[in-house]
Design an enzyme around this catalytic site. Structure first.
Site, PDB file in Angstrom:
ATOM      1  CE  LYS A 145       3.312  12.527  59.454  1.00 54.79           C
ATOM      2  NZ  LYS A 145       4.306  13.620  59.374  1.00 54.79           N
ATOM      3  CB  SER A 173       6.873  15.330  60.542  1.00 53.42           C
ATOM      4  OG  SER A 173       6.847  13.957  60.864  1.00 53.42           O
TER       5      SER A 173
END
Length: 312
Positions: A184, A127
């Site tokens: 993230k 991701s």
């Protein structure tokens, strides 16, 4: 010290299993201690790298090189104890209690360092690609973020003394399941309004007095770099910039924005979010293959573990 002393064989075996390299301090062999200590660190790093990505088909998935150390330390230290030369000078660390104290001191220092200062993490998914890829190892700086854990166990909680900036890559506890850690990139800060539309980010920073000088929405700059085909998809790579931070992202030309699945916030458009106080809006760099704030909401400040400072 006295020249009649000799290390006990059974204790050297016990220390070899429990304390591993430290058993060589007990048998009065400091050079062997440093050899096995460095070897243990290197082998542990290799094991971490090999097992960072679960792969049932790989031959090494059920094998750990650290097992060699676990076997070698007690056997080698027992042989040294059996052949011990009583005429050699016995150092201060060559006793059962001094060896144990040395181990406890090192363990406590490592425990405190990993809990309050720095912690390693493995990247299991894509991701954050291309910035972080599966199998990459990162070091996270934890000091000042107030969320102190050791091997998943909560040790201490405090008010954060550090604030994150746009563009920081952070590790945090997944809000819907705090037992899972996510990594993230911070896009929105407390008070920001964020829009993700047509694969572009628009940010309106917090304005305290709502005066006429308040900034409006501004698109986050991104520059096209190249296109690459992967698994039948056309992926476009861009250089994105948030303030002074620049990084690569990739977008899937065959993937539409899944607006209907976005986290809905009352009073806003489906692809727009207002970041509450003490919360952050985060995205993955692999925008079309990332489960992030677009889908499950913002990250509470108390969930932040730390900021990524080093990758290998």
């Amino acid at each position: 010290m006295e020249n009649s002393w000799k290390p006990k064989g059974w204790l050297s075996i016990l220390y070899g299993f429990v304390l591993q390299p430290f058993t060589f301090l007990y048998v009065n062999k400091a050079k062997l201690f440093w050899f096995y200590f460095i070897l243990t660190v290197l082998v542990s790093l290799i094991d971490t790298k090999l097992h960072a990505i679960p792969n049932k088909e790989a031959w090494y998935q059920s094998i750990y090189l650290t097992w060699i150390i676990l076997i070698a330390c007690p056997l080698h230290s027992f042989l040294v104890a059996r052949r011990y030369d009583k005429s050699q000078v016995r150092k201060w660390y060559a006793s059962w209690w001094a060896t144990l104290v040395c181990f406890l001191v090192v363990f406590i220092l490592m425990f405190l360092g990993r809990t309050f200062l720095f912690e390693p993490f493995s990247i299991p998914a894509s991701s954050m690609s291309p910035s972080l890829n599966p199998g990459d190892q990162v070091i996270v700086s934890k000091k000042g973020y107030g969320n102190y854990k050791y091997l998943g166990m909560q040790i201490y909680k405090a008010e954060p003394s550090k604030a994150l900036q746009r563009g920081d890559v952070v590790v945090f506890q997944y809000p819907l399941n705090p037992s899972i850690d996510y990594v993230k990139r911070v896009i929105g800060l407390p008070g920001d309004k964020v829009i993700y539309r047509n694969k572009s980010i628009f940010i309106k920073p917090l304005c305290l007095d709502e005066s006429t000088d308040c900034p409006s929405f501004k698109e986050v700059e991104k520059k096209y770099k190249f296109t690459q085909k992967e698994d039948g998809s056309e992926l476009k790579y861009y250089q994105e910039s948030l303030g002074r931070v620049s990084y690569e992202i990739k977008l899937n030309s065959n993937h539409i924005d899944l607006t209907s699945r976005y986290f809905y916030q009352a009073g806003t458009m489906p692809d727009e979010w207002l970041i509450p106080d003490n919360h952050y809006f985060v995205l993955g760099d692999n925008r079309d293959n990332s489960l992030d704030s677009r889908y499950w909401g913002v990250v509470p400040e108390s969930n932040i573990v730390g900021k990524v400072t080093f990758k290998w």
